[in-house]
Design a protein around this motif. Sequence first.
Motif, PDB file in Angstrom:
ATOM      1  N   LEU A  62       1.036  -0.969  -0.015  1.00 16.55           N
ATOM      2  CA  LEU A  62      -0.036   0.007  -0.142  1.00 16.55           C
ATOM      3  C   LEU A  62       0.807   1.267   0.047  1.00 16.55           C
ATOM      4  N   ALA A  63       1.973   1.316   0.652  1.00 16.08           N
ATOM      5  CA  ALA A  63       3.014   2.400   0.683  1.00 16.08           C
ATOM      6  C   ALA A  63       3.286   2.710  -0.525  1.00 16.08           C
ATOM      7  N   ALA A  64       3.853   1.428  -1.407  1.00 11.14           N
ATOM      8  CA  ALA A  64       4.428   1.725  -2.667  1.00 11.14           C
ATOM      9  C   ALA A  64       3.180   2.290  -3.522  1.00 11.14           C
ATOM     10  N   GLN A  70       1.164   9.497  -5.725  1.00 12.38           N
ATOM     11  CA  GLN A  70       1.735  10.815  -5.333  1.00 12.38           C
ATOM     12  C   GLN A  70       2.252  11.133  -6.750  1.00 12.38           C
ATOM     13  N   THR A  71       3.213  10.469  -7.338  1.00 13.97           N
ATOM     14  CA  THR A  71       3.854  10.538  -8.510  1.00 13.97           C
ATOM     15  C   THR A  71       3.164  11.191  -9.374  1.00 13.97           C
ATOM     16  N   ARG A  72       1.951  10.345  -9.899  1.00 13.16           N
ATOM     17  CA  ARG A  72       0.892  10.459 -10.834  1.00 13.16           C
ATOM     18  C   ARG A  72       0.182  11.753 -10.688  1.00 13.16           C
ATOM     19  N   GLN A  75       2.190  14.651 -11.451  1.00 14.13           N
ATOM     20  CA  GLN A  75       2.104  14.892 -13.038  1.00 14.13           C
ATOM     21  C   GLN A  75       0.887  15.351 -13.430  1.00 14.13           C
ATOM     22  N   LEU A  76      -0.209  15.039 -12.864  1.00 11.61           N
ATOM     23  CA  LEU A  76      -1.565  15.631 -13.046  1.00 11.61           C
ATOM     24  C   LEU A  76      -1.606  16.986 -12.840  1.00 11.61           C
ATOM     25  N   THR A  77      -1.036  17.300 -11.897  1.00 12.55           N
ATOM     26  CA  THR A  77      -1.032  18.696 -11.206  1.00 12.55           C
ATOM     27  C   THR A  77      -0.060  19.517 -12.261  1.00 12.55           C
ATOM     28  N   GLY A  78       0.982  19.222 -12.884  1.00 14.31           N
ATOM     29  CA  GLY A  78       1.695  19.699 -13.487  1.00 14.31           C
ATOM     30  C   GLY A  78       1.040  20.110 -15.082  1.00 14.31           C
ATOM     31  N   GLU A  79       0.219  18.948 -15.551  1.00 11.49           N
ATOM     32  CA  GLU A  79      -0.618  19.106 -16.713  1.00 11.49           C
ATOM     33  C   GLU A  79      -1.721  20.070 -16.559  1.00 11.49           C
ATOM     34  N   MET A  80      -2.297  20.057 -15.406  1.00 16.67           N
ATOM     35  CA  MET A  80      -3.358  20.918 -15.159  1.00 16.67           C
ATOM     36  C   MET A  80      -2.615  22.717 -15.188  1.00 16.67           C
ATOM     37  N   GLU A  81      -1.638  22.665 -14.639  1.00 19.55           N
ATOM     38  CA  GLU A  81      -1.045  23.999 -14.788  1.00 19.55           C
ATOM     39  C   GLU A  81      -0.752  24.379 -16.209  1.00 19.55           C
ATOM     40  N   GLN A 212      -8.477  15.341  -9.516  1.00 25.36           N
ATOM     41  CA  GLN A 212      -9.300  15.134  -8.241  1.00 25.36           C
ATOM     42  C   GLN A 212      -9.617  13.675  -8.323  1.00 25.36           C
ATOM     43  N   SER A 213      -9.632  12.870  -9.481  1.00 25.41           N
ATOM     44  CA  SER A 213      -9.622  11.553  -9.482  1.00 25.41           C
ATOM     45  C   SER A 213      -8.371  10.735  -8.653  1.00 25.41           C
ATOM     46  N   ALA A 214      -7.400  11.265  -8.894  1.00 25.66           N
ATOM     47  CA  ALA A 214      -6.341  10.837  -8.315  1.00 25.66           C
ATOM     48  C   ALA A 214      -6.194  10.930  -6.946  1.00 25.66           C
ATOM     49  N   GLN A 215      -6.419  12.196  -6.619  1.00 24.68           N
ATOM     50  CA  GLN A 215      -6.666  12.756  -5.320  1.00 24.68           C
ATOM     51  C   GLN A 215      -7.494  11.514  -4.455  1.00 24.68           C
ATOM     52  N   ALA A 216      -8.633  11.394  -4.953  1.00 23.96           N
ATOM     53  CA  ALA A 216      -9.549  10.555  -4.219  1.00 23.96           C
ATOM     54  C   ALA A 216      -8.982   9.125  -4.145  1.00 23.96           C
ATOM     55  N   GLU A 217      -8.443   8.565  -5.386  1.00 26.24           N
ATOM     56  CA  GLU A 217      -7.645   7.256  -5.271  1.00 26.24           C
ATOM     57  C   GLU A 217      -6.534   7.307  -4.233  1.00 26.24           C
ATOM     58  N   GLN A 218      -5.906   8.257  -4.153  1.00 29.17           N
ATOM     59  CA  GLN A 218      -4.677   8.336  -3.121  1.00 29.17           C
ATOM     60  C   GLN A 218      -5.203   8.311  -1.560  1.00 29.17           C
ATOM     61  N   GLN A 219      -6.455   9.189  -1.571  1.00 25.80           N
ATOM     62  CA  GLN A 219      -7.040   9.190  -0.126  1.00 25.80           C
ATOM     63  C   GLN A 219      -7.565   7.885   0.251  1.00 25.80           C
ATOM     64  N   GLN A 220      -8.355   7.141  -0.807  1.00 32.81           N
ATOM     65  CA  GLN A 220      -8.586   5.983  -0.493  1.00 32.81           C
ATOM     66  C   GLN A 220      -7.394   4.877   0.000  1.00 32.81           C
ATOM     67  N   LEU A 221      -6.323   5.046  -0.849  1.00 33.73           N
ATOM     68  CA  LEU A 221      -4.883   4.197  -0.601  1.00 33.73           C
ATOM     69  C   LEU A 221      -4.532   4.470   0.986  1.00 33.73           C
ATOM     70  N   GLN A 222      -4.582   5.802   1.245  1.00 36.78           N
ATOM     71  CA  GLN A 222      -4.184   6.314   2.553  1.00 36.78           C
ATOM     72  C   GLN A 222      -4.665   5.867   3.754  1.00 36.78           C
ATOM     73  N   THR A 223      -6.186   5.922   3.609  1.00 36.52           N
ATOM     74  CA  THR A 223      -7.104   5.371   4.577  1.00 36.52           C
ATOM     75  C   THR A 223      -6.798   3.743   4.694  1.00 36.52           C
ATOM     76  N   ALA A 224      -6.719   3.165   3.592  1.00 40.37           N
ATOM     77  CA  ALA A 224      -6.329   1.696   3.652  1.00 40.37           C
ATOM     78  C   ALA A 224      -5.090   1.431   4.567  1.00 40.37           C
ATOM     79  N   LEU A 225      -3.895   2.204   4.036  1.00 38.61           N
ATOM     80  CA  LEU A 225      -2.807   2.323   4.643  1.00 38.61           C
ATOM     81  C   LEU A 225      -2.555   2.508   6.000  1.00 38.61           C
ATOM     82  N   SER A 226      -3.496   3.557   6.491  1.00 33.42           N
ATOM     83  CA  SER A 226      -3.434   3.820   7.984  1.00 33.42           C
ATOM     84  C   SER A 226      -4.010   2.546   8.686  1.00 33.42           C
TER      85      SER A 226
END
Length: 447
Positions: A62-64, A70-72, A75-81, A212-226
């Motif tokens: 899960l950490a990996a 986070q890397t993705r 990247q998406l944040t850079g594309e948005m900018e 936003q999709s990546a953030q939601a997925e990351q939040q789910q992963l972070q919740t599972a990780l915690s």
Amino acid sequence: MPLSQPRHRTWVAVAVALALTAATVLASPGSASAAPPPNPSDSQLTSAQQQKDALAAQVGQLAAQTAQMQTRLNQLTGEMELAEQKVALALSKLTDAKAAAVTARHNVQLAQQKVDAAQRDFVGYVQATYMSGSLDGTTGMLLTATDPSSLLQQSALSDYQATHELNAIGDMQRATVGKSNADATARRAVQAQQSAADAAKNAEQDAVAAVQSAQAEQQQLQTALSANQTKLQSAQSQLATLTNQRAAYNAYQAEQARIRAAAAAAAAERAREAAAAQQQNGGGGGASSGPSGPYVPPGGGGSWTAQKGRAAVSRAERWLGTPYSWAGGNANGPTLGVCAGDGAFNDCNVVGFDCSGLVMYAWAQFPFAHYAATQYLQGSYHPSEGNLMPGDLAFWSSDGTVAGIHHVAIYIGGGMVIQAPESGELIQETPLNDVSWGLFGFTRPLT
């Protein structure tokens, strides 16, 4: 000779009495027969280890995944900018195109004004010619001319008028074509820039949605990780508890064997002393001598004393409120730490102690290593939690082994310790059971 039998019987009676006394001592509460600590089974230890290993692997996965997300996300944040920059550029070009269109229309208006003026001049000329009755063409000029000179003048005038008419018509035509071209160019520019602005805006919306999709997925992963980290800590704590119980049980067994051997040896020695005293007193009832010297409690060997333990606590308490510094501190006092990333990224600029550095200073009279796992082994006596004395050291292990020891604190009495917790915090007094997870054991220095 008759007296020898009573003396022999007296010695036997004394020996038997002392043996019975020793047996009574061994069977009394708080001695070698005290209730042993719990002894977990091998299957319990194996199951706890397997559960911890499985959860550790899951947490690692899960950490990996979280790191990849986070890397993705970056990247998406850079594309948005970048999309936002494209929108800004498109809007800037659109503004320039609109300004160019306004200028073109203004130029067309000026050209139209020139055409209108030329048309007015031409119409006035035609009207003037008609009113003067002049005939059109060369034949008319030949018939009406009074002399060759006037003929030449009138011919030149006609040429001028024709040229003037052509110029006016040409100006009008060129201005009309220029106006049409300018209008078409302006329309194309506006349409092109509007299309670019729409495309950039769509790209920006797509990028925002992806982020936003990546953030939601990351939040789910972070919740599972915690959640899994919590489970892992619980499993590690359970394993450490069982491991400590097994170690405590083994230590208890060894200590009980030592106590029994020591009691038996003491009983035999007292029996010999009593027999010798009885013989010297001629069978009299002289009092036997007891063990000589003061009683030394377990763990009081070596050069340890309760006073030295309290002195170590006092030395550590001098630095309450001092910052934690990663790898900082030694027997001489606080030092600059080491910048080590994560929470310790600035510790090379912080003067303070880490956990084992604080122990080095508190027990400066002994050359403790700057490593908690080694400090655990630098004392031969490891008291139980119920027998702690001020100055004793408490250790926490991540895997229930000495090699896994990751933290040390100094017991100050009353169930409290003084510790250097982690980067960003201060040296503080904390309840023993609130320090960390994986309480491993204790060491009494100078034993």
